[in-house]
Write a protein that holds these residues in place. Structure first.
Motif, PDB file in Angstrom:
ATOM      1  N   GLN A 306      16.270  94.760  53.363  1.00 20.48           N
ATOM      2  CA  GLN A 306      18.052  94.857  54.587  1.00 20.48           C
ATOM      3  C   GLN A 306      18.727  93.212  53.984  1.00 20.48           C
ATOM      4  O   GLN A 306      17.592  92.483  54.643  1.00 20.48           O
ATOM      5  N   TYR A 316      15.693  92.118  62.592  1.00 19.90           N
ATOM      6  CA  TYR A 316      14.943  93.106  62.302  1.00 19.90           C
ATOM      7  C   TYR A 316      14.556  93.847  62.777  1.00 19.90           C
ATOM      8  O   TYR A 316      14.077  95.359  62.913  1.00 19.90           O
TER       9      TYR A 316
ATOM     10  N   SER B 106      27.102  90.514  65.665  1.00 18.49           N
ATOM     11  CA  SER B 106      26.049  90.031  66.219  1.00 18.49           C
ATOM     12  C   SER B 106      25.744  89.200  67.781  1.00 18.49           C
ATOM     13  O   SER B 106      27.077  88.147  67.372  1.00 18.49           O
ATOM     14  N   ILE B 110      18.914  84.963  66.833  1.00 16.90           N
ATOM     15  CA  ILE B 110      18.178  84.571  66.196  1.00 16.90           C
ATOM     16  C   ILE B 110      19.191  85.372  64.760  1.00 16.90           C
ATOM     17  O   ILE B 110      19.258  85.687  63.974  1.00 16.90           O
ATOM     18  N   HIS B 111      20.681  86.542  65.437  1.00 17.44           N
ATOM     19  CA  HIS B 111      21.309  86.794  63.769  1.00 17.44           C
ATOM     20  C   HIS B 111      22.188  85.775  63.550  1.00 17.44           C
ATOM     21  O   HIS B 111      22.835  85.910  62.550  1.00 17.44           O
ATOM     22  N   MET B 146      26.567  92.882  68.654  1.00 19.16           N
ATOM     23  CA  MET B 146      25.332  93.863  68.155  1.00 19.16           C
ATOM     24  C   MET B 146      23.426  93.217  68.408  1.00 19.16           C
ATOM     25  O   MET B 146      24.089  91.735  68.665  1.00 19.16           O
ATOM     26  N   ARG B 150      18.387  91.455  72.700  1.00 16.88           N
ATOM     27  CA  ARG B 150      17.952  89.949  72.920  1.00 16.88           C
ATOM     28  C   ARG B 150      18.781  88.831  73.090  1.00 16.88           C
ATOM     29  O   ARG B 150      18.003  87.190  72.005  1.00 16.88           O
ATOM     30  N   VAL B 177      17.202  96.413  68.209  1.00 15.90           N
ATOM     31  CA  VAL B 177      16.145  96.627  67.315  1.00 15.90           C
ATOM     32  C   VAL B 177      15.108  97.349  68.447  1.00 15.90           C
ATOM     33  O   VAL B 177      13.752  97.287  67.757  1.00 15.90           O
ATOM     34  N   PRO B 524      23.129  94.993  57.687  1.00 19.05           N
ATOM     35  CA  PRO B 524      22.941  95.470  59.132  1.00 19.05           C
ATOM     36  C   PRO B 524      24.079  96.143  60.000  1.00 19.05           C
ATOM     37  O   PRO B 524      25.177  95.014  59.927  1.00 19.05           O
TER      38      PRO B 524
END
Lengths: 526, 526
Positions: A306, A316, B106, B110-111, B146, B150, B177, B524
């Motif tokens: 991904q 992920y 998200s 981190i995303h 999303m 986290r 995750v 994703p």
């Protein structure tokens, strides 16, 4: 004696060979049980529950062999509270470096009434006598009040106190029917600690079943309430929906270590291999979406790179596939690799093979290498595991011919070598080529085996993959399993069937005169 | 608008066709997706997430067909926050009785940093615009931050507040995750309720992944914290280790109803069948020890009539197999059964079949009934499902001849009917009979497909069982799956391969000029 000094250390008690092996259709022979036990030792579990010695002569012999040959973990044998059970358990485990007797009796009224058909007073007496008897043999004694989560907590506490008074060193609280919810299970343990303060001086253990999909969560809730031993099984196998999955529990503690501070001494890099070995030998598949060890558990293993994973792995993935040993699938041998290269590759995989066994392995390896360009670590594992299944005194497949067509019924002819060494032939025209060859094997051997389950998986991907067939058949009312590996599915199926037949014949022989009284093998366990 | 009046009612949001279908190797065609959606409606789920319309023309068409044809549940389409995604989702679901747009972005740093490569401010702006745009189309809008578990809870609360301000009616909190632990996840939701009091007026939803084996436990912790929608999938399929298992979640609430007081409107008796249908069409096996729907989940299904179970069922069973629909596997038809009896039996199973479809089904039924003494409900299900896989414009297997032997290499010859109606022939000498016939099909069709996965299961037990083969192949870099059913494993394999080839060719055709920009399909999702 077994309580570790480190309060953060969680002991892993593996019951793959006891609760797991009780699953319907699983029928491991002694070589297979030993191989799994050796791998569990390599994985680094603290305790191996190797079987239930009173339940059958085969179980007794396997526990004894594991106790004598497997170094490292504590070897435990299960026993009801009966004297003969405890004697059998002790005789089976006594030669282990560190033997344990695990005895159990139900404390729930529903079990006491319907299953044991006795009284609470009698249960207390049985628990007292059993723990005392076991302690006369060995210091390391575990006691389980079966079906505890559906029992009166006060009565369970009384029985647990008795077990402690008699010297039990581990107290296990089973959720036998998989009924508990996490908070409830944690609260049950907390209440037991209040009622039985002595629990703080021994190891408290959890044993949860997965009927509602909560085995790992309940075990974890137990650990958070103070338990420091988790009873679990590879791939979560066991009675009904099985036990807590060892690999999930271990990776939960590992992945969330920074927050939990709890540790195990499991070598996580052996998880994937252990899972494959157990799946292969039991014939129990692991679904692709199984956590930790499923084929798709890791995004990059599943072939999907991904966008996010490419940019930064942790977007992920919370675990690295190499941590569970999934990246090691790279040893590649080809058709020109020699005997020494094979021996070295097998050693890297933890298999010490030499002499005649190496010759046999080399011969099979060459056959496969002729058909496949590359032989991977997983192929080698499958081959070695396949070889484990052949032993003396068994039927073996010598040759076969099969014709299948959409235009006429499929026909098979086989030659089978009997345990006495003669070759018998048989042929059959069936519904499909597999059906035909299985009936032809029946015809050759004069057995009336009936197929119950048939299952095929590819060991590795690709057109020239090794196929692995698992067969469960019924011979004289007794189920028996066998597996076979080949690039040819018909050949793999026939090998599996012949092995299952050999296992069935051997089982039938064990069920004769000196077998335990009827019903013992069916005794419910925690 | 979707919040039920009853505070104890838990909505079941099924994402088998969206998150589940994104699993590697799964490639359902439109007929198959429709059949699953119809079965989900029969099962009584509240919401069907039918797909991710922008991701491919095939996904769009399937969502549109489900929206038009499936009555009962809300039909949802997934969309990123982009305008084109929301337009596509709306165009796909607009014809549903009750359409829903589900949009996500998200909120974890981190995303935001690695995946979106943007800023928190931009995320807020995108969320606001997306929900507003979706609400302009439809009242029922779901929003997911999303990777929330986290993410910074305060920032997530800000974004959720924006979604509420713009009119979102369901707020879903994904553990994208699979990293959360039950208490932690429950605490996250509790904190969100404190920070965003408006959450009490909408439906709060949970969406948990099973990477650490905790998807069901986390979902349940979310429900205990106040969530009233659970996103889950049949057999727990989905990205990596999958989503929470619908059947486990539902049976947990059902079995512990007396203690929890929570209800769903799922017809639990359809669970086993839905599980089988999804397993069959996706090719994703259900492990025998899977809770609720595994072959051994119930003691009396597994053939072990334990002493305790015989005395009193509840000693070892907390659920009754009939509750999940496992008892319906009774013999229905024999070789003398007529067309009307077949039609009636199919209707009992929920399949309305008449005209040409009935003729085809009857022909296949007679072929099978000639080989098997008894045709069970499960056999019929497999046959009907098998027939679903043939559609116009596909390759079909006309005939085959295979020879397999331990004494010479296996050889196969096949005849395949092309989509244009001509019959092409090919032959091949391979490593095994399956390998040979697959290569022969390649030779006949002139395709260079490569086998990736091969899997066989028996539909029912017994020597004359129907075998079900699942195949995943790769054609021009694109994976495609196919399944086949027969008493002959070679025939089932060849049918599966030819179907996979047809799917692959169709897929390749869809990937041409007007396909979405590269990368969209790999986006994703929650």
């Amino acid at each position: 004696m077994t309580k570790p000094d480190d309060p953060h250390r969680v002991l892993i008690f593996d019951t793959t060979l006891r609760d797991g092996e009780q699953s319907p259709g699983i029928s491991l022979n002694m070589t297979e049980k030993l191989e799994i036990a050796q791998q569990l030792a390599r994985l680094g579990v603290d305790v191996i529950e190797a079987g239930f010695p009173i339940s059958s002569p085969g179980d007794f012999e396997a526990v004894e062999a594991i106790a004598r040959q497997v170094q490292g973990p504590i070897i435990a044998g299960l026993a009801r509270t009966h004297t003969q059970d405890i004697d059998a358990a002790w005789n089976a485990v006594r030669d282990a470096e560190r033997p344990r007797i695990h005895t159990f009796i139900s404390t729930s009224d529903i079990h006491i009434q319907h299953q044991l058909q006795t009284t609470r007073e009698d249960v207390k007496g049985q628990a007292r006598a059993a723990v005392a008897h076991a302690r006369a043999y060995v210091e390391d004694v575990e006691f389980s009040p079966m079906d505890a989560t559906r029992a009166d907590v006060d009565f369970t506490a009384e029985v647990v106190q008795i077990a402690l008074d008699e010297g039990a060193t581990t107290i296990n609280i089973p959720d036998t029917v998989g009924y508990a919810m996490p908070q409830e299970y944690g609260a049950f343990l907390t209440r037991l600690y209040e009622l039985v303060p002595g629990l703080r001086d021994v190891v408290v253990s959890v044993h949860c079943h997965d009927d509602l999909g909560l085995a790992v969560a309940n075990s974890f809730a137990g650990v958070q309430a103070g338990a420091r031993q988790v009873e679990c099984a590879i791939n979560g196998i066991g009675e009904r929906a099985g036990n807590a999955s060892l690999e999930e529990l271990v990776m939960l503690l590992h992945t969330r270590h920074a927050d939990l501070g709890l540790t195990t001494v499991v070598n996580t890099r052996e998880l994937a291999r252990t899972s494959r070995l157990v799946s292969r030998l039991t014939g129990y598949v692991v679904q692709p979406n199984k956590a930790v060890v499923g084929r798709n558990a890791f995004a990059h293993e599943s072939g999907i790179h991904q966008d996010g994973v490419l940019k930064e792995r942790t977007t992920y993935e919370i675990m690295d596939a190499t941590t569970v040993g999934l990246a090691a699938n790279s040893i590649v041998l080809g058709k020109h690799s020699g005997r020494h290269a094979l021996q070295q590759a097998l050693e890297d995989l933890g298999f010490r093979v030499s002499g005649q066994a190496l010759n046999t392995a080399f011969k099979r390896f060459k056959e496969i290498a002729d058909k496949k360009k590359q032989v991977t670590a997983m192929d080698l594992e499958a081959l070695v595991t396949d070889e484990l299944r052949d032993d003396l005194g068994a039927y073996t497949l010598e040759w076969f011919d099969v014709e299948a067509s959409s235009r006429r019924p499929p026909h098979a002819t086989v030659g089978v070598r009997t345990p006495e060494g003669t070759i018998v032939e048989g042929s059959f025209t069936g519904d499909g080529p597999v059906d035909a060859i299985f009936h032809a094997i029946n015809a050759a051997t004069g057995k009336d085996a009936k197929l119950r389950e048939f299952h095929v998986d590819a060991v590795t991907s690709g057109q020239d993959a090794l196929g692995e067939v698992s067969v469960v058949l019924e011979l004289g009312g007794v189920p028996a399993a066998g597996q076979g590996v080949s690039t040819d599915i018909i050949e793999a199926g026939a090998r599996a069937y012949v092995r299952a037949l050999s296992n069935g014949v051997r089982r039938a022989a064990l069920q004769t005169p000196d077998a335990p009284p009827a019903g013992v093998e069916l005794t419910p366990t925690p």
